[in-house]
Design an enzyme around this catalytic site. Structure first.
Site, PDB file in Angstrom:
ATOM      1  N   VAL A   1       1.051  -0.837  -0.243  1.00 33.94           N
ATOM      2  CA  VAL A   1      -0.016   0.077  -0.656  1.00 33.94           C
ATOM      3  C   VAL A   1       0.965   0.960   0.133  1.00 33.94           C
ATOM      4  O   VAL A   1       1.943   1.022   0.855  1.00 33.94           O
ATOM      5  CB  VAL A   1      -0.482   0.147   1.179  1.00 33.94           C
ATOM      6  CG1 VAL A   1      -1.549   1.268   1.378  1.00 33.94           C
ATOM      7  CG2 VAL A   1      -2.099  -1.280   0.948  1.00 33.94           C
ATOM      8  N   CYS A   2       0.311   2.689  -0.726  1.00 39.06           N
ATOM      9  CA  CYS A   2       1.253   3.462  -0.785  1.00 39.06           C
ATOM     10  C   CYS A   2       2.885   2.810  -1.131  1.00 39.06           C
ATOM     11  O   CYS A   2       2.711   2.604  -1.807  1.00 39.06           O
ATOM     12  CB  CYS A   2       1.185   4.358   0.586  1.00 39.06           C
ATOM     13  SG  CYS A   2       1.553   5.560   0.657  1.00 39.06           S
ATOM     14  N   THR A   3       3.650   4.354  -0.193  1.00 40.03           N
ATOM     15  CA  THR A   3       4.485   4.013  -0.647  1.00 40.03           C
ATOM     16  C   THR A   3       5.834   2.716  -0.337  1.00 40.03           C
ATOM     17  O   THR A   3       7.172   2.283  -1.037  1.00 40.03           O
ATOM     18  CB  THR A   3       5.752   5.284  -0.253  1.00 40.03           C
ATOM     19  OG1 THR A   3       5.253   5.191   0.907  1.00 40.03           O
ATOM     20  CG2 THR A   3       4.902   6.868  -0.863  1.00 40.03           C
TER      21      THR A   3
ATOM     22  N   GLY B   1      -3.069   1.932  -3.559  1.00 37.62           N
ATOM     23  CA  GLY B   1      -2.731   4.185  -4.041  1.00 37.62           C
ATOM     24  C   GLY B   1      -2.197   4.287  -2.196  1.00 37.62           C
ATOM     25  O   GLY B   1      -1.820   3.095  -1.724  1.00 37.62           O
TER      26      GLY B   1
END
Length: 194
Positions: A102-104, A152
């Site tokens: 998730v995310c970075t 994202g």
């Protein structure tokens, strides 16, 4: 299914907890009964971006022994990409059945070489940071490219977990979980490459 939650200092806890809370409920269904997990890290305690601390259950376990390795994001990923000890440890997951971020967290998979030739996504503010690591950055909420599933920013962790419920169990299970957590939103922005 045996899951490794790979945590680190400077993570965004919602990236982790959003998914964790939904995956916890997989044991309610026959298809995924017996799902287990370990909270893993390099140290006994992990502190998020805001100073909240959590204890780690397993320090640097062999990640190749898991069916799914999950990596959240957070500001800590920027420097962690260059941390040799962490990236060497993460590379143990090279042959794991599912790599999920998730995310970075996708930046860390990229630093480990897992995004080569793949399509992936990350937090919208970090698309440029992801570009050097993958074949193509798809600006959407969830991208599945083979065994790699990237998502994202922050709140996408809940959508991702609902998507995994549908993938690993079935649509009715995903709907039941959504009702249980009072989640009225439809998962959107899913791109399945292969």
């Amino acid at each position: 299914m045996k899951i490794a939650y790979v945590l680190f200092d400077g993570l965004t806890f919602l990236d982790f907890i959003g998914l964790y809370d939904v995956v916890y409920r997989f044991n309610m269904f026959e298809e995924t009964k017996g799902t287990t997990w370990d909270i893993c890290g390099l140290t006994e305690e992990i502190t998020d971006e805001l100073g909240l601390t959590i204890k780690v259950g397993k320090i640097k376990p062999d990640l190749s022994e898991y069916d799914l390795v999950f990596v959240p994001g957070g500001m800590g990923t920027r420097a962690l990409r260059y941390n040799e000890e962490f990236i060497s440890w993460l590379k143990q997951a090279a042959n794991v059945k599912y790599l999920v971020s998730v995310c970075t967290g996708s930046l860390l998979f990229g630093a480990a070489g897992f995004l080569t030739g793949k399509k992936a996504t990350t937090h919208p503010f970090s698309y440029e940071l992801l570009e050097p690591y993958c074949d193509e950055v798809i600006q959407t909420r969830i991208v599945k490219d083979g065994n790699l599933i990237t998502a994202g920013g922050v709140s996408t962790s809940i959508d991702l977990a609902i998507y995994l419920a549908e993938l690993f169990i079935h649509k009715d299970a995903a709907a039941a979980i959504k009702k249980q957590i009072d989640y009225p939103y439809e998962v959107q922005g899913i791109v399945e490459v292969n």
